[in-house]
Design a protein around this motif. Sequence first.
Motif, mmCIF file in Angstrom:
data_model
loop_
_atom_site.group_PDB
_atom_site.id
_atom_site.type_symbol
_atom_site.label_atom_id
_atom_site.label_comp_id
_atom_site.label_asym_id
_atom_site.label_seq_id
_atom_site.Cartn_x
_atom_site.Cartn_y
_atom_site.Cartn_z
ATOM 1 N N PHE A 1 0.873 -1.182 0.000
ATOM 2 C CA PHE A 1 0.000 0.000 0.000
ATOM 3 C C PHE A 1 0.910 1.232 0.000
ATOM 4 C CE2 PHE A 1 -1.307 -3.166 3.206
ATOM 5 C CZ PHE A 1 -2.526 -3.608 2.727
ATOM 6 N N PRO A 2 1.459 1.649 -1.141
ATOM 7 C CA PRO A 2 2.404 2.772 -1.125
ATOM 8 C C PRO A 2 1.764 4.076 -0.673
ATOM 9 C CG PRO A 2 2.466 1.584 -3.218
ATOM 10 C CD PRO A 2 1.266 1.098 -2.481
ATOM 11 N N GLY A 3 2.580 4.938 -0.099
ATOM 12 C CA GLY A 3 2.114 6.281 0.232
ATOM 13 C C GLY A 3 2.132 7.164 -1.012
ATOM 14 N N ASP B 1 12.316 10.157 2.640
ATOM 15 C CA ASP B 1 13.328 11.158 2.289
ATOM 16 C C ASP B 1 13.425 12.294 3.307
ATOM 17 O OD1 ASP B 1 11.148 12.817 1.837
ATOM 18 O OD2 ASP B 1 11.574 13.151 -0.291
ATOM 19 N N GLY B 2 12.747 12.100 4.446
ATOM 20 C CA GLY B 2 12.741 13.118 5.485
ATOM 21 C C GLY B 2 11.449 13.904 5.530
ATOM 22 N N GLU B 3 10.686 13.843 4.414
ATOM 23 C CA GLU B 3 9.412 14.553 4.339
ATOM 24 C C GLU B 3 8.287 13.682 3.791
ATOM 25 O OE1 GLU B 3 9.915 18.086 2.075
ATOM 26 O OE2 GLU B 3 11.276 19.022 3.532
ATOM 27 N N LYS B 4 8.633 12.746 2.940
ATOM 28 C CA LYS B 4 7.609 11.911 2.299
ATOM 29 C C LYS B 4 8.219 10.579 1.900
ATOM 30 C CE LYS B 4 8.428 13.803 -2.339
ATOM 31 N NZ LYS B 4 9.671 14.513 -1.926
ATOM 32 N N TRP B 5 7.335 9.628 1.589
ATOM 33 C CA TRP B 5 7.765 8.335 1.076
ATOM 34 C C TRP B 5 7.990 8.430 -0.429
ATOM 35 C CZ3 TRP B 5 9.341 4.690 4.215
ATOM 36 C CH2 TRP B 5 8.799 4.574 5.500
ATOM 37 N N VAL B 6 9.068 7.838 -0.900
ATOM 38 C CA VAL B 6 9.402 7.806 -2.324
ATOM 39 C C VAL B 6 9.578 6.349 -2.738
ATOM 40 C CG1 VAL B 6 11.064 8.503 -4.085
ATOM 41 C CG2 VAL B 6 10.579 10.041 -2.163
ATOM 42 N N LEU B 7 8.882 5.923 -3.766
ATOM 43 C CA LEU B 7 9.021 4.548 -4.241
ATOM 44 C C LEU B 7 10.388 4.352 -4.876
ATOM 45 C CD1 LEU B 7 5.447 4.066 -5.721
ATOM 46 C CD2 LEU B 7 6.431 2.787 -3.800
ATOM 47 N N GLY C 1 -1.844 -12.114 -4.683
ATOM 48 C CA GLY C 1 -0.910 -11.126 -5.195
ATOM 49 C C GLY C 1 0.517 -11.576 -4.970
ATOM 50 N N GLY C 2 0.977 -11.430 -3.711
ATOM 51 C CA GLY C 2 2.301 -11.910 -3.353
ATOM 52 C C GLY C 2 3.431 -10.979 -3.700
ATOM 53 N N ALA C 3 3.155 -9.673 -3.752
ATOM 54 C CA ALA C 3 4.209 -8.723 -4.105
ATOM 55 C C ALA C 3 4.073 -7.442 -3.293
ATOM 56 C CB ALA C 3 4.163 -8.403 -5.610
ATOM 57 N N ALA C 4 5.140 -6.677 -3.275
ATOM 58 C CA ALA C 4 5.123 -5.343 -2.668
ATOM 59 C C ALA C 4 6.148 -4.482 -3.381
ATOM 60 C CB ALA C 4 5.442 -5.400 -1.171
ATOM 61 N N ARG C 5 5.959 -3.191 -3.325
ATOM 62 C CA ARG C 5 6.993 -2.264 -3.741
ATOM 63 C C ARG C 5 7.776 -1.862 -2.493
ATOM 64 N NH1 ARG C 5 4.103 1.855 -7.953
ATOM 65 N NH2 ARG C 5 6.245 2.189 -8.610
ATOM 66 N N VAL C 6 8.901 -1.222 -2.672
ATOM 67 C CA VAL C 6 9.686 -0.723 -1.552
ATOM 68 C C VAL C 6 9.696 0.804 -1.634
ATOM 69 C CG1 VAL C 6 11.945 -0.689 -0.416
ATOM 70 C CG2 VAL C 6 11.105 -2.803 -1.475
ATOM 71 N N GLN C 7 9.413 1.438 -0.513
ATOM 72 C CA GLN C 7 9.423 2.899 -0.452
ATOM 73 C C GLN C 7 10.470 3.347 0.563
ATOM 74 O OE1 GLN C 7 5.389 3.943 0.517
ATOM 75 N NE2 GLN C 7 5.480 3.103 2.577
ATOM 76 N N GLN C 8 10.995 4.561 0.345
ATOM 77 C CA GLN C 8 12.045 5.093 1.208
ATOM 78 C C GLN C 8 11.641 6.479 1.694
ATOM 79 O OE1 GLN C 8 16.004 5.581 -0.599
ATOM 80 N NE2 GLN C 8 16.885 4.829 1.320
#
Length: 446
Positions: free
Chosen positions: A291-293, A402-408, A393-400
């Motif tokens: 569930f990405p931001g 950045d200090g202010e928001k999530w970035v895929l 499904g069986g998958a996810a993305r990875v988000q990081q």
Amino acid sequence: MRDSLRRVLAGAALALGAHTALPATALAAPDEQFVPLATYRVGPYASSGIPWWAGTIDYLRYVNEVEGGINGVKIAWQECETEWSTDRIVECYERFKNGRDGAPVAFFLTHSTPASYALMEKGAADKIPLIDPAGGRTESTDGSVFPYAFPLLLTYYGQASVGINYIAQREGGFDKLKGKKIATVYHDSPYGRETQAAIELLAQKYGFENIQIPVAHPGNEQSVQWRQVRQLQPDWVFLRTWGVSTPVAIKTAARFGFPVERIIGDVWAGSEADVIPAGAAAKGYQALAPFPGGDGFEIHKRLREQILDKGKSDLKDPSYFGKVYYNIGLVNAAIVVEALHAGQAKFGNRPLNGEEGRWAFEHLKVDAARLKQIGFDGLLQPLQVSCADHEGGGAARVQQWDGEKWVLVSDWVQADRDTLRPLIEAKSAAYAKEKSITPRDCATAN
């Protein structure tokens, strides 16, 4: 941090004030699909529950008011406040399992792994599907033994596998995992321990050293654990925490000199509530994201135009729009709406009961074209559920962060489902033996 906490508390108060005036019975009619919502807008988990349920209700309202319902069948919902207490979720299930005012129930959203466990036998006996995306009992993905339990999207075993597969990508290939040290810092609870068997299996397959470090609930002191991490010097840490234990882990890791860029949080350790309280220490932290931001997906544009800008949103604080927990609510609502579409294709354009709901979820298929049509492209992965596979499904993305928001920072990373499946089948077979269940033949199941 104080401003963030103040907003959370204010949101909780607003949510409580807005929902205590609900009528004692749902405004449902026999020709409407009743959806009970076991919410938690107050209590220790309100900071996640408030945006979560706002996302769910905003999407259900959008379907009703913009699309005219599901093939003309309107959705009626009623909340039951649980404070994320298992006992209260069970009470809400008992209260609503027979529907409201003649409107039937096709499923029950547990949104709680402990509650999914507690309701497992009740749901099967009552023929009410228990829906717990990215949670629930891992082996219940085997629908031959668990026909009324759906740990959709990504099981805990799947989360472990996606995490290992992403680390392999970062290291340059699976062969590079041999000899690496991967530590799992986990909430010492059934939830936190759920991935242990899967990670042990993957460690044997790829040759990495499997280190398991428990954190006692609630996890607000972790010096011992991160001192151990510093001594063992793992190459990566898989963080399986929840609530306050996540920002505490991130801050304590920084204090002991472990690089945050080498920490990957699981699904339930990857929201704004997990990183904002950690401050600067969280910058660079990564987490699994089925569930990405973000509020730049097509569905957000539609909701902003049709719901938020018209003052119809359940979200009292607009700053939560597009945050991870709001998006969890959107994704979960979209999944159940798509399942009801599938069920109506067989049973007709009318409300469905629990048995029909089970069939609907086992025939749920959301492909790339459908995701674009409903505005969830990139936010929800393609799904195809069956009798044998209640994950779909069986998958996810990875988000990081950045200090202010999530970035895929990745595309969809798929779990190694072929490797995990024998482990799942062994656990489901043990459950079937314990409960004297004769598994269905999924080859002939309808």
